[in-house]
Scaffold this active site. Sequence first.
Site, short mmCIF file in Angstrom:
data_model
loop_
_atom_site.label_atom_id
_atom_site.label_comp_id
_atom_site.label_asym_id
_atom_site.label_seq_id
_atom_site.Cartn_x
_atom_site.Cartn_y
_atom_site.Cartn_z
N ASP A 75 -21.67 55.76 83.85
CA ASP A 75 -22.68 56.21 84.82
C ASP A 75 -24.03 55.51 84.66
OD1 ASP A 75 -21.07 59.18 84.14
OD2 ASP A 75 -21.08 58.25 86.12
N HIS A 114 -20.86 60.09 75.10
CA HIS A 114 -19.53 60.41 75.65
C HIS A 114 -18.74 61.21 74.62
CE1 HIS A 114 -15.61 59.87 77.58
NE2 HIS A 114 -16.31 59.57 78.66
C1 SDX Z 1 -18.46 61.19 82.38
O1 SDX Z 1 -14.80 63.07 79.66
C2 SDX Z 1 -14.82 61.98 80.37
O2 SDX Z 1 -13.98 61.13 80.25
C3 SDX Z 1 -15.95 61.91 81.41
C4 SDX Z 1 -16.05 60.58 82.16
C5 SDX Z 1 -14.86 60.37 83.06
O3 SDX Z 1 -14.61 59.19 83.41
O4 SDX Z 1 -14.26 61.38 83.52
O5 SDX Z 1 -16.15 59.50 81.26
C6 SDX Z 1 -17.29 60.59 83.05
O6 SDX Z 1 -18.67 62.36 82.52
C7 SDX Z 1 -19.31 60.34 81.46
C8 SDX Z 1 -20.44 61.15 80.76
C9 SDX Z 1 -21.57 61.33 81.77
N1 SDX Z 1 -22.60 62.25 81.25
C10 SDX Z 1 -23.80 61.81 80.87
O7 SDX Z 1 -24.14 60.62 80.82
C11 SDX Z 1 -24.79 62.91 80.52
C12 SDX Z 1 -25.51 62.58 79.21
N2 SDX Z 1 -24.57 62.64 78.13
C13 SDX Z 1 -24.46 63.89 77.40
O8 SDX Z 1 -24.68 65.04 78.13
C14 SDX Z 1 -23.28 63.92 76.42
O9 SDX Z 1 -23.29 62.73 75.76
C15 SDX Z 1 -21.89 64.20 76.96
C16 SDX Z 1 -21.83 65.46 77.76
C17 SDX Z 1 -21.42 63.06 77.79
C18 SDX Z 1 -20.97 64.35 75.74
O10 SDX Z 1 -21.38 65.47 75.08
P1 SDX Z 1 -20.60 66.01 73.77
O11 SDX Z 1 -19.40 65.20 73.48
O12 SDX Z 1 -20.41 67.48 73.93
O13 SDX Z 1 -21.57 65.65 72.63
P2 SDX Z 1 -22.76 66.58 72.20
O14 SDX Z 1 -23.44 67.11 73.40
O15 SDX Z 1 -22.26 67.53 71.17
O16 SDX Z 1 -23.75 65.49 71.51
C19 SDX Z 1 -23.53 65.10 70.20
C20 SDX Z 1 -24.95 64.82 69.68
C21 SDX Z 1 -25.89 66.01 69.95
O17 SDX Z 1 -26.87 65.97 68.92
P3 SDX Z 1 -26.71 67.07 67.69
O18 SDX Z 1 -26.61 68.45 68.34
O19 SDX Z 1 -25.41 66.67 66.99
O20 SDX Z 1 -27.93 66.87 66.87
O21 SDX Z 1 -25.50 63.71 70.41
C22 SDX Z 1 -26.63 64.14 71.14
C23 SDX Z 1 -26.57 65.64 71.25
O22 SDX Z 1 -27.88 66.20 71.33
N3 SDX Z 1 -26.53 63.53 72.48
C24 SDX Z 1 -27.52 62.98 73.15
C25 SDX Z 1 -26.94 62.50 74.34
N4 SDX Z 1 -25.65 62.79 74.37
C26 SDX Z 1 -25.38 63.44 73.21
N5 SDX Z 1 -28.84 62.84 72.86
C27 SDX Z 1 -29.58 62.20 73.79
N6 SDX Z 1 -29.11 61.71 74.97
C28 SDX Z 1 -27.81 61.84 75.27
N7 SDX Z 1 -27.34 61.37 76.41
#
Ligand code: SDX
Length: 430
Positions: free
Chosen positions: A364, A306
């Site tokens: 989720d 998140h």
């Molecule tokens: C919702 O914003 C909100 O409030 C949203 C929400 C709401 O109520 O409105 O809470 C609802 O959208 C919840 C999130 C649902 N999405 C997912 O579950 C999809 C999987 N999660 C990821 O796509 C990700 O965690 C996000 C999109 C939720 C957050 O992404 P960020 O903040 O842009 O973080 P990032 O992508 O920069 O990740 C940071 C690091 C990265 O590694 P590095 O590049 O630093 O090496 O963490 C890793 C990412 O690769 N990472 C994950 C991961 N999520 C982040 N690695 C594996 N699995 C994951 N799920």
Amino acid sequence: MSDNTAKLTMGDKSWDLKVRPGSIGPDVVDIASLYAQTGCFTYDPGFTSTASCESAITYIDGDEGTLLYRGYPIEQLAEHGDFLESCYLLLYGELPTKAQKDDFVHRVTYHTMIHEQMSRFFTGFRRDAHPMAIMVGTVGALSAFYHDSTDISDPHQRMVASLRMIAKMPTIAAMAYKYHVGQPFVYPRNDLDYASNFLHMCFAVPCEEYKVNPVLARAMDRIFILHADHEQNASTSTVRLAGSSGANPFACIAAGIACLWGPAHGGANEAALNMLSEIGSVDRIPEYIARAKDKNDPFRLMGFGHRVYKNYDPRARIMQKTTHEVLAELGIRDDPLLDVAMELEKIALNDEYFIEKKLYPNIDFYSGITLRALGFPTTMFTVLFALARTVGWIAQWKEMVEDPSQKIGRPRQLYTGAAQRDYLPVSQRR
Ligand code: SDX
């Protein structure tokens, strides 16, 4: 940083920028005059450090795993309240008195029907259309049916449009589902509460009476509370930006629905359940954990991570509890997907990759298992998210429209394209 200014120094020049404190949470450095003062923009494409607005509606402490609606913890609202009470709280800032709540419930109840001609709007879609595609189109079309509540400068019309959105979303969502499964539409009923009415519109059929299970209705209502609002997430920011141009609320909510559909946002509940189904059994979890950690593999654990929560999403904890309640009520002793989800969570939370990146289950992760048990197909999961989030989008839109300092949102850019150059006739191009 001094108590209310921050100093920016570039080369031999420096500027004092105003620092504004929040009631709780981080202060902000006000950079509204930065370009005028320095000729520079700031750069923050994902808004990881940028406040887009001032708001008094919802507060998240990502490190603590706290979520407050108008100051009330989500745990308490989910435990003791109901969804329409949370709607009133998000819209007006205070928990309603009994009289205020009765009046609000009555007004929402008597706005649940949609214009009869809208039911013909659905027949333009293919039966196998994704229900989110139907929602984007149908909600956007509301502005073609309710001209008398599109003038956003009129507080009365804003109130009517807000009530209409909250009241009609369950009806439209249920119609999208019924159209998708080829069953006749079921009209809303004024003798049922909000969540029971929605379940009835989804699962009743003309051939027999459908009795709503009160335990499942309570779970549905709680799921709506958990999804109601969440600060300036992507879809809420979309609604605010669309609304900043003066677009009508129905069009703004349709824009929010479109944004929510993405798998990184509200589409994650559908993607998370599909992921759990793909993993299929506990012994395949290590393979998927390895893929999630592999930089060369685009796979991510859906329902994990998140932008704000760097601790357990408090909604996920309540969601997990609700999952167990629903499965128990339905007599589902062992759901293999729940086994995979619980084991996946346990392994991930003890893996140094997830610990170091502070990746925890979000709302989720468990919601899909619950919604599937309630009888919804995965394609309906994000529709239910949109149904619940409508009140949050409307409350944030209302706050923006009523903010006297509000102006159209128009971000700038870091331009890295070609400098000016002259046109070249095609005969001279190489
Ligand atoms: C919702 O914003 C909100 O409030 C949203 C929400 C709401 O109520 O409105 O809470 C609802 O959208 C919840 C999130 C649902 N999405 C997912 O579950 C999809 C999987 N999660 C990821 O796509 C990700 O965690 C996000 C999109 C939720 C957050 O992404 P960020 O903040 O842009 O973080 P990032 O992508 O920069 O990740 C940071 C690091 C990265 O590694 P590095 O590049 O630093 O090496 O963490 C890793 C990412 O690769 N990472 C994950 C991961 N999520 C982040 N690695 C594996 N699995 C994951 N799920």
